[in-house]
Design an enzyme around this catalytic site. Structure first.
Site, PDB file in Angstrom:
ATOM      1  N   ASP A  67     -17.331   6.968  49.596  1.00  0.00           N
ATOM      2  CA  ASP A  67     -18.152   6.554  48.465  1.00  0.00           C
ATOM      3  C   ASP A  67     -18.297   5.040  48.436  1.00  0.00           C
ATOM      4  O   ASP A  67     -17.683   4.324  49.238  1.00  0.00           O
ATOM      5  CB  ASP A  67     -17.563   7.066  47.144  1.00  0.00           C
ATOM      6  CG  ASP A  67     -16.037   6.962  47.083  1.00  0.00           C
ATOM      7  OD1 ASP A  67     -15.470   6.054  47.716  1.00  0.00           O
ATOM      8  OD2 ASP A  67     -15.423   7.785  46.396  1.00  0.00           O
ATOM      9  N   ASP A 136      -8.305  13.578  36.373  1.00  0.00           N
ATOM     10  CA  ASP A 136      -9.181  14.599  35.811  1.00  0.00           C
ATOM     11  C   ASP A 136      -9.692  15.562  36.878  1.00  0.00           C
ATOM     12  O   ASP A 136     -10.597  16.358  36.632  1.00  0.00           O
ATOM     13  CB  ASP A 136     -10.358  13.966  35.069  1.00  0.00           C
ATOM     14  CG  ASP A 136     -11.221  13.082  35.972  1.00  0.00           C
ATOM     15  OD1 ASP A 136     -10.927  12.983  37.186  1.00  0.00           O
ATOM     16  OD2 ASP A 136     -12.187  12.477  35.464  1.00  0.00           O
ATOM     17  N   HIS A 138     -11.132  14.783  39.824  1.00  0.00           N
ATOM     18  CA  HIS A 138     -12.269  14.399  40.667  1.00  0.00           C
ATOM     19  C   HIS A 138     -11.799  14.067  42.080  1.00  0.00           C
ATOM     20  O   HIS A 138     -10.670  13.613  42.288  1.00  0.00           O
ATOM     21  CB  HIS A 138     -13.065  13.237  40.049  1.00  0.00           C
ATOM     22  CG  HIS A 138     -12.401  11.900  40.095  1.00  0.00           C
ATOM     23  ND1 HIS A 138     -11.835  11.303  38.996  1.00  0.00           N
ATOM     24  CD2 HIS A 138     -12.243  11.007  41.116  1.00  0.00           C
ATOM     25  CE1 HIS A 138     -11.349  10.124  39.330  1.00  0.00           C
ATOM     26  NE2 HIS A 138     -11.579   9.918  40.616  1.00  0.00           N
ATOM     27  N   GLU A 143     -17.209  13.628  39.537  1.00  0.00           N
ATOM     28  CA  GLU A 143     -16.567  13.739  38.236  1.00  0.00           C
ATOM     29  C   GLU A 143     -16.621  15.188  37.723  1.00  0.00           C
ATOM     30  O   GLU A 143     -17.389  16.014  38.230  1.00  0.00           O
ATOM     31  CB  GLU A 143     -17.270  12.816  37.237  1.00  0.00           C
ATOM     32  CG  GLU A 143     -17.302  11.343  37.641  1.00  0.00           C
ATOM     33  CD  GLU A 143     -15.983  10.619  37.402  1.00  0.00           C
ATOM     34  OE1 GLU A 143     -14.929  11.297  37.292  1.00  0.00           O
ATOM     35  OE2 GLU A 143     -16.001   9.383  37.320  1.00  0.00           O
TER      36      GLU A 143
END
Length: 261
Positions: A67, A136, A138, A143
Site C-alpha cells: 500500500d 480492528d 484490517h 478497513e
C-alpha cells in the site's frame, strides 16, 4: 492456516525469515510481497543479517509493496516506498529497480491501481506475502467493511487507523493522510503463501477473529481463512484470546521436520 505461538519475541525474526527464505531458495527469482509497520521489522533485520553473512541472496527477486499513502511526495520519510527502502532494501542485495510500489501522487489514481494489478500479474504473481494486522482486523489498508474480493484501489482511512499511525507523524493526527492506495483483499489472497505476524495484546481480539471467528467484512482479515497456505506467527500476548491455543502449540510441536512453512 498454521498458527505458531512463539514464546520468545526474538524468535519471530528467524521464523519469519525462514518462511521467506524457503521460497527464495526454491526459486531465486521469487516475487516477494512487502509490508510496512512494526510487525515485519524483525524479519527484515534477520533477512539482512543472512544476506550480510552470505547465507542468502535476494539479488534476483522482485518485490511489491502492499500500500501507499495518497499525497505524500516521493522521498517523504513516511511514504511507504521510503520506509521499505530504509527498513529493508538498505539491508539486503535486492535491486531497487525490482522493488515496485504504488504512486500516491499519480494524477490518475484509478489508473495507477489498474497499472499495479497488471504489474503483479506480469511478474507471475506474488510467491510469499508478509502481512500485519490492525487491531480492528484490517490487512494492508482494507478497513472494516471492505469487500473480501476487492482488488487494488483507493481507500479512505478510518479515524482509528489515522490515530494509530499518528506516532509516525510526530503524534499529529492531522498530518496522517486521509486516503491511501492499497492492494485489495482479493489481490492479497492471490499470493501463493501468506505470512502474517501479530505481536502484543492490542492485537489479541483481531487475531481471535482472524483464526476462530466467522468470515465477515467486519473483520477483513478473516477472508484469509479461505486461503490454502497461511502462516500466522504470534507472541503469547497476541495469542491470548485464542480458544484453541493449547492445540495450536501441540500441533506445531508435532510438526514433521521436513514440512517447513
Amino acid at each position: 492456516m498454521e498458527i505458531v505461538i512463539i514464546d520468545e519475541p526474538e524468535d519471530v525474526g528467524p521464523l519469519g525469515a525462514d518462511a521467506i527464505a524457503q521460497h527464495v531458495v526454491a526459486n531465486p527469482e521469487a516475487v516477494l510481497g512487502l509490508a510496512t509497520g512494526s510487525s515485519p521489522l524483525r524479519v527484515y533485520q534477520e533477512l539482512g543479517a543472512r544476506v550480510a553473512r552470505g547465507e542468502l541472496s535476494l539479488s534476483r527477486c522482485q518485490a511489491f509493496l502492499l500500500d501507499e499513502y495518497v499525497g505524500l511526495p516521493a522521498g517523504h520519510p513516511e511514504a511507504y516506498r521510503t520506509v521499505i527502502d530504509r527498513e529493508f532494501c538498505d539491508l539486503v542485495d535486492l535491486d531497487p529497480a525490482n522493488v515496485h510500489g504504488l504512486d500516491g501522487t499519480a494524477e490518475d489514481l484509478l489508473g495507477e491501481c489498474t497499472r499495479y494489478e497488471s504489474a503483479i500479474a506480469a511478474a507471475g504473481g506474488i510467491d510469499v506475502q508478509l502481512l500485519g494486522i490492525g487491531r480492528d482486523g484490517h490487512i494492508a489498508f482494507n478497513e472494516p467493511g471492505s469487500s473480501l474480493g476487492s482488488r487494488t484501489r483507493v481507500k479512505t482511512l478510518t479515524t482509528q487507523t489515522r490515530l494509530d499511525n499518528a506516532r509516525f507523524f510526530g503524534d499529529d493526527f492531522h498530518a496522517v493522510p486521509l486516503h491511501c492506495l492499497t492492494q485489495g483483499i482479493g489481490t492479497i489472497s492471490s499470493a501463493r503463501h501468506l505470512v502474517l505476524i501479530a505481536l502484543g495484546e492490542p492485537k489479541a481480539e483481531a487475531v481471535h477473529q482472524l483464526v476462530e471467528g466467522p468470515i465477515s467484512a467486519l473483520w477483513p482479515a478473516t477472508a484469509l481463512q479461505l486461503h490454502p497456505h497461511v502462516t500466522v506467527l504470534l507472541d503469547p500476548a497476541a495469542a491470548s484470546r485464542l480458544q484453541f491455543g493449547a492445540y495450536y502449540r501441540e500441533a506445531y510441536r508435532g510438526k514433521p521436520s521436513w514440512q517447513g512453512f
